[in-house]
Every structure is written in C-alpha cells, then in structure tokens.
Write a protein that holds these residues in place. Sequence first.
Motif, PDB file in Angstrom:
ATOM      1  N   PHE A  54      45.802  34.056  39.796  1.00  0.00           N
ATOM      2  CA  PHE A  54      46.360  34.701  38.595  1.00  0.00           C
ATOM      3  C   PHE A  54      47.159  33.680  37.776  1.00  0.00           C
ATOM      4  CE2 PHE A  54      49.869  37.024  36.526  1.00  0.00           C
ATOM      5  CZ  PHE A  54      49.130  37.886  35.724  1.00  0.00           C
ATOM      6  N   THR A  55      46.909  33.654  36.467  1.00  0.00           N
ATOM      7  CA  THR A  55      47.558  32.681  35.575  1.00  0.00           C
ATOM      8  C   THR A  55      48.360  33.394  34.500  1.00  0.00           C
ATOM      9  OG1 THR A  55      45.731  31.118  35.882  1.00  0.00           O
ATOM     10  CG2 THR A  55      47.191  30.742  34.015  1.00  0.00           C
ATOM     11  N   TYR A  68      47.488  35.527  44.340  1.00  0.00           N
ATOM     12  CA  TYR A  68      46.937  36.872  44.115  1.00  0.00           C
ATOM     13  C   TYR A  68      47.937  37.704  43.307  1.00  0.00           C
ATOM     14  CZ  TYR A  68      43.768  35.663  47.932  1.00  0.00           C
ATOM     15  OH  TYR A  68      42.850  35.031  48.730  1.00  0.00           O
ATOM     16  N   ALA A  69      47.392  38.507  42.410  1.00  0.00           N
ATOM     17  CA  ALA A  69      48.182  39.523  41.709  1.00  0.00           C
ATOM     18  C   ALA A  69      47.521  40.869  41.957  1.00  0.00           C
ATOM     19  CB  ALA A  69      48.252  39.236  40.217  1.00  0.00           C
ATOM     20  N   ILE A  70      48.282  41.818  42.468  1.00  0.00           N
ATOM     21  CA  ILE A  70      47.762  43.167  42.699  1.00  0.00           C
ATOM     22  C   ILE A  70      48.123  44.032  41.488  1.00  0.00           C
ATOM     23  CG2 ILE A  70      47.951  45.241  44.124  1.00  0.00           C
ATOM     24  CD1 ILE A  70      48.344  43.468  46.525  1.00  0.00           C
ATOM     25  N   VAL A  76      50.599  44.211  36.388  1.00  0.00           N
ATOM     26  CA  VAL A  76      50.847  43.498  37.641  1.00  0.00           C
ATOM     27  C   VAL A  76      51.985  44.190  38.389  1.00  0.00           C
ATOM     28  CG1 VAL A  76      51.557  41.314  38.685  1.00  0.00           C
ATOM     29  CG2 VAL A  76      50.131  41.308  36.629  1.00  0.00           C
ATOM     30  N   GLN A  77      51.733  44.535  39.638  1.00  0.00           N
ATOM     31  CA  GLN A  77      52.756  45.201  40.449  1.00  0.00           C
ATOM     32  C   GLN A  77      53.267  44.321  41.585  1.00  0.00           C
ATOM     33  OE1 GLN A  77      54.114  48.040  39.750  1.00  0.00           O
ATOM     34  NE2 GLN A  77      52.754  48.670  38.095  1.00  0.00           N
ATOM     35  N   ILE A  78      52.358  43.534  42.179  1.00  0.00           N
ATOM     36  CA  ILE A  78      52.726  42.702  43.327  1.00  0.00           C
ATOM     37  C   ILE A  78      52.143  41.310  43.142  1.00  0.00           C
ATOM     38  CG2 ILE A  78      52.619  42.455  45.848  1.00  0.00           C
ATOM     39  CD1 ILE A  78      52.074  45.469  46.031  1.00  0.00           C
ATOM     40  N   LEU A  79      52.968  40.294  43.314  1.00  0.00           N
ATOM     41  CA  LEU A  79      52.521  38.902  43.280  1.00  0.00           C
ATOM     42  C   LEU A  79      52.563  38.336  44.694  1.00  0.00           C
ATOM     43  CD1 LEU A  79      54.581  37.686  40.194  1.00  0.00           C
ATOM     44  CD2 LEU A  79      52.112  38.118  40.234  1.00  0.00           C
ATOM     45  N   PHE A 101      57.682  35.974  38.363  1.00  0.00           N
ATOM     46  CA  PHE A 101      58.345  37.270  38.500  1.00  0.00           C
ATOM     47  C   PHE A 101      59.044  37.673  37.202  1.00  0.00           C
ATOM     48  CE2 PHE A 101      61.516  40.319  39.910  1.00  0.00           C
ATOM     49  CZ  PHE A 101      60.871  41.005  40.920  1.00  0.00           C
ATOM     50  N   SER A 102      59.588  36.689  36.507  1.00  0.00           N
ATOM     51  CA  SER A 102      60.377  36.983  35.308  1.00  0.00           C
ATOM     52  C   SER A 102      59.527  37.247  34.067  1.00  0.00           C
ATOM     53  CB  SER A 102      61.347  35.826  35.026  1.00  0.00           C
ATOM     54  OG  SER A 102      60.623  34.634  34.754  1.00  0.00           O
ATOM     55  N   VAL A 103      58.242  36.897  34.096  1.00  0.00           N
ATOM     56  CA  VAL A 103      57.420  37.059  32.888  1.00  0.00           C
ATOM     57  C   VAL A 103      56.305  38.085  33.063  1.00  0.00           C
ATOM     58  CG1 VAL A 103      57.888  34.724  32.078  1.00  0.00           C
ATOM     59  CG2 VAL A 103      55.888  35.136  33.532  1.00  0.00           C
ATOM     60  N   THR A 104      56.281  38.764  34.213  1.00  0.00           N
ATOM     61  CA  THR A 104      55.312  39.842  34.421  1.00  0.00           C
ATOM     62  C   THR A 104      56.078  41.124  34.708  1.00  0.00           C
ATOM     63  OG1 THR A 104      55.135  39.560  36.827  1.00  0.00           O
ATOM     64  CG2 THR A 104      53.698  38.183  35.450  1.00  0.00           C
ATOM     65  N   ASN A 105      55.336  42.204  34.853  1.00  0.00           N
ATOM     66  CA  ASN A 105      55.945  43.487  35.188  1.00  0.00           C
ATOM     67  C   ASN A 105      56.131  43.676  36.689  1.00  0.00           C
ATOM     68  OD1 ASN A 105      56.098  44.422  32.499  1.00  0.00           O
ATOM     69  ND2 ASN A 105      53.928  44.990  32.553  1.00  0.00           N
TER      70      ASN A 105
END
Length: 361
Positions: A54-55, A68-70, A76-79, A101-105
């Motif tokens: 994931f990028t 991986y991003a779930i 996105v819920q889990i990195l 973590f700071s730039v995704t949900n």
Amino acid sequence: MEFSERLDALATKVKNQATAIGTEEATKNAFVMPFISTILGYDVFDPLEVVPEFTADVGTKKGEKIDYAIMRDGEVQILIECKPSMGPLKIEHASQLFRYFSVTNARIAVLTNGVAWHFYTDLDAPNRMDAKPFLVLDLLDIDETLIPEIQKLSKESFDLDSIISAAEELKYIGALKREIAGQFREPTDDWIKFFTSRVYEGAFTQKVRQQFTGLVRKAALQFLTERVNDRLKTALGVSGITQVVEPTAMPSAEVAEADLDRDTEIETTLEELEGYQIVKAIACGEVKPQRVTHRDAKSYFAVLIDDNNRKPVARLHFNGRQKYLGLLDEDKTETRHPINDLDEIYDHADSIRDAVRRYRG
C-alpha cells in the motif's frame, strides 16, 4: 472451525516452521497472509479488502510502501508492517507505520514478524500512533484473554469502537503482566525488598538482600510452577486429592536467619521450568501427567518418570551461555542437542515420546 481453533492451528504451524523462515517475504507468505485470511477473515486476493504494498505519499517521502492495508467500505482501517520471523520486533521498525497512520483513516496499526503481533492505536494523541502497543499477541504463547479482542478486528465481528474503548485497559494490563513476568524471571531490588519486609523482621542489610534474592526467586518460581501444574491437571481432567501443606510462619528474625543458611547453590530458573512444561506436555501423550516429574541438580535439570533417576526422559542443560537438551537412549547414553530457543524442544518430540514409552508399563 471456531475462531480460537483457527488461531491454535496457525500457532502450531508457526511453532513448527518459524526456525525455517529466514526472509521477510517468506514470513509474509507463511504466517502473515494466513493470519489475515484464516484468522481475520479477509480475502488477501481481493484488492477491495486487502491492498499489498500500500502506497500513500507522506510529505517529502515518496513511494514508501506499507506491506498490507486492510480496507472496509473503501477506507483504510488496519495497516500492517512485516519483519522477518526470526528477528525481534522493535519500535524502530515502525517508522513507516508512524507516518502512514497520520495520513490515512486507519485507527489500528500492526507490527509483526509473523510470530509476535503488536497492535497500536492513538490513545496518547489523536491521529498519532502510540509508541507502545495496546495489545501484544505471541503465537508461541497465546494469552487466551486476548482472543475476544483479536476477534473484534475480524471481518465477521469487526467492532472498532469496542476495541478502541478497551485499548487503554488492554495496554496497561498487558504492560503490567509483562512486568510481573519480568520480575519472576529476574526480580529487582525493590521486588526483593518488598517481599523480604513481609516475612523478615531484621534490618534489610546487604547480606540479607543477597540471601533473599535467591529465596524470593525460588519462591516465585515454585509458586508459578504450582499454578501451571494446577491448570494442566484441570485441563487434562486429572482427579485426586492434593495435600496442602500450610507454610510455616516466620515470627522472628532468628527463624529467618535459619532459612538464610540453607544450601542455595542449586537454583531452579524460570527457563528450566518452562522447558520442563514443554517436555511434560509432549510426554503426556504417552503417560499420565502425574508420572512426569523433575529434579534439579547443579549440572542439569532432569525430567523423570515416576520421580525415578533410573527413568530419565530428558536433561536440560541451561546453566551455560549455550543451552542443550540432553536425550538418552536405551543404554542411558546421553546426546546433547544445542538449542537457542525453548520451542526447539518440540523438534525432538519423537525422541522424547520414545523415551517415555520405555517406562510406560
């Protein structure tokens, strides 16, 4: 198959294969993807559920990737960031997780080597990943109290609000349990002084501290192995009457001083007791658990049948820098096998069972 059964099945696979996995890519294929698919229930081949590599560009950092991003509902819920299975997990390995973590949900970040799984969230500051995990899952030693919390992250039972609300308690309870475990392995001066003051009325001198260091460690280890044996008996349905011997009180300094003169050269360690429990678990496939006993000596820790030195199952040579598992043939000739981790004892399960079968009658 129930959730806990699937987790146990993956844990067995990890125990059998961890030492053979040497690269990060092999770790992903052997342990991480099965965890995502069989435990969490997400389709690793569906890009709407699991995105590998994931990028998300972060500031001047371009093209960095998270393993991986779930996804759920397009968000996105889990990195998940992976490391090789034989390597330790350190917070330094999580630099990309911090940035992403700071730039995704995402509210959950996971650092794993396939064996240990460290789960993070943002308890300390919003949208900023904590430096310490709120949940640590070790597939080589699963804490059953954590299973319901892990299940809340699965596709079928996803309940992010519930796990976030419980995260602070999980974080501190987990940290406290690990601290207590550390005190069992290597008690600190504060721990030693605390318990000494409860049973010894004299001054806490340097001599007393040195003597009680061994006594506190032995008492803690004996308490631990008694609890483990009780749980093992309960799990295996072993019945019978256990004689309870009340400990003798220490009403005076003179009584405590008498205890200080006991021979303390033989020291049973937590590692020896953990190794014994592994050997015992293997042996219980052939004999009743109460027949498997142990005796500690200066040079080795013996696992016996019927508490009989003429019925040795294995010897644990854990006093040196290199640990050895000693196995004896029919002529009582011992062969020492070097081990770096206690789980390597499982590699010799067949030989242990063969030894037990010789005394089964």
